[in-house]
Write an enzyme that holds these catalytic residues in place. Structure first.
Site, short mmCIF file in Angstrom:
data_model
loop_
_atom_site.label_atom_id
_atom_site.label_comp_id
_atom_site.label_asym_id
_atom_site.label_seq_id
_atom_site.Cartn_x
_atom_site.Cartn_y
_atom_site.Cartn_z
N ASP A 151 -29.89 34.17 60.57
CA ASP A 151 -31.22 34.98 60.39
C ASP A 151 -31.73 34.93 58.87
O ASP A 151 -32.28 35.89 58.19
CB ASP A 151 -31.13 36.55 60.66
CG ASP A 151 -30.39 36.73 62.04
OD1 ASP A 151 -30.60 35.95 62.75
OD2 ASP A 151 -29.69 37.78 62.04
N GLU A 178 -37.83 37.26 70.10
CA GLU A 178 -37.48 37.81 68.72
C GLU A 178 -37.74 37.07 67.67
O GLU A 178 -38.45 36.00 67.77
CB GLU A 178 -35.77 38.23 68.66
CG GLU A 178 -35.10 36.96 69.00
CD GLU A 178 -33.57 37.33 68.89
OE1 GLU A 178 -33.10 38.71 69.16
OE2 GLU A 178 -32.72 36.57 69.16
#
Length: 333
Positions: free
Chosen positions: A14, A234
């Protein structure tokens, strides 16, 4: 440039890439083997702290790991699962916006503040009022206004808070106040659930307004449908190029990174295409940044861990624009 693994000595994911003071800083989540079984709500992702990595040269230069900048034990409201985070600078202070679960199992966004981009960061004692879900991206516009984009479905809990009518696997009609432990499914022909955007307060510690939906539309102006494999799931990211706002995101179970372009930080954003095809691992999560005159896509995959989905590794690859402002698909090879 071939895709580069940025930090092979540990599992991180991420990546939120930002340029501060002439250096590139990447704020990742920190994967670990916690012994939790795989589940659809992401219970096997038991990250408990954040590091920050810095680079003078993203393509060949050495990486500096500045160590732990924030740990779950430092944050009174956090029980577990410190997921995605991002950092923004204002007036010489650095604000880390992060997502984590409280002691009721609910995700919120929190804030921690530092005097330097490498920390250490001091957390606020409470989460941001009215915050929920995961995957914050903090974007500072040219006029100095700071916006936070956030949200993630399934384990990210976004479906708890916004919905047209939902259907369970048994076909029962539910509303947004339905049993939060029930997996909710959206009929394929209704508009997809969007991520959210909110302007931050002047002190970058609270929302300055109610969050607004980030609408992604097709070339005819119609919202992407829930059954579209290119709809939002997301990993919101915002960057600006030649005066246009580029909203990019992960599609989750269809495993793409996609992007859309708009004229305002609030959107709407017109869908443009796929940035990155599926990589090894359940999904991917990214950021886009310009550093020393070159644009880069930072992301992760699970090749080094032999496709263990909760043990991911950071990567970077060059990114290029076409003359009309669209982005060339990045090749993961």
């Amino acid at each position: 440039m071939k895709p580069r693994y940025l930090f092979p000595s540990d599992y991180m994911a991420d990546p939120s890439a930002n340029v501060f003071n002439g250096k590139l800083y990447i704020y990742p989540s920190h994967d670990r083997e916690a012994g939790h079984a795989f589940d659809d709500d992401g219970g096997h992702f038991q990250m408990k702290d954040y590091h920050v990595l810095s680079f003078d040269d993203l393509e060949q230069g050495e990486v500096t790991d500045h160590g732990v900048i924030l740990d779950e034990d430092q944050v009174p409201w956090v029980e577990k699962q410190m997921w995605d985070n991002d950092c923004v600078e204002k007036d010489g202070k650095y604000y880390l916006i992060f997502s984590a679960k409280d002691y009721n199992g609910v995700f919120h966004l929190g804030v921690a503040v530092a005097d330097r981009p490498e920390g250490p960061f001091v957390p606020e004692k409470e989460p941001i009022r009215g915050s929920f879900s995961i995957d914050p991206c903090v974007f500072k516009d040219d006029d100095g206004q700071i916006y936070c984009y956030f949200g993630g479905l399934w384990g990210g809990q976004l479906q708890w808070y916004q919905a047209p009518q939902r259907l369970t696997s048994e076909g029962v009609v539910l509303g947004p106040a339905a049993d939060k432990k029930t997996q909710l499914f959206c009929p394929a022909d209704v508009p997809a659930l969007p991520s959210l955007v909110v302007r931050m307060s002047d002190d970058v510690k609270q929302f300055a307004e109610a969050p607004r939906p980030v609408l992604i539309v097709d070339k005819d102006g119609d919202p992407l449908k829930a059954g579209d494999p290119h709809r939002f799931f997301e990993a919101s990211w915002m960057h600006k190029y030649n005066g246009k706002y580029y909203f990019s995101y992960s599609t989750g179970d269809s495993h793409y990174l996609c992007y859309a372009i708009g004229d305002s930080p609030y959107g709407p954003f017109t869908y443009q295409g796929v940035l990155l095809d599926p990589v090894v691992g359940w999904t991917t999560h990214h950021s886009i940044v310009e550093f020393k005159g070159q644009w880069y896509l930072c992301y992760h995959d699970c090749v080094p861990s032999n496709d263990i989905t909760h043990l991911r590794s950071l990567k970077a690859q060059r990114l290029f624009y076409n003359e009309d402002g669209t982005i060339q698909k990045v090749l993961n090879e």
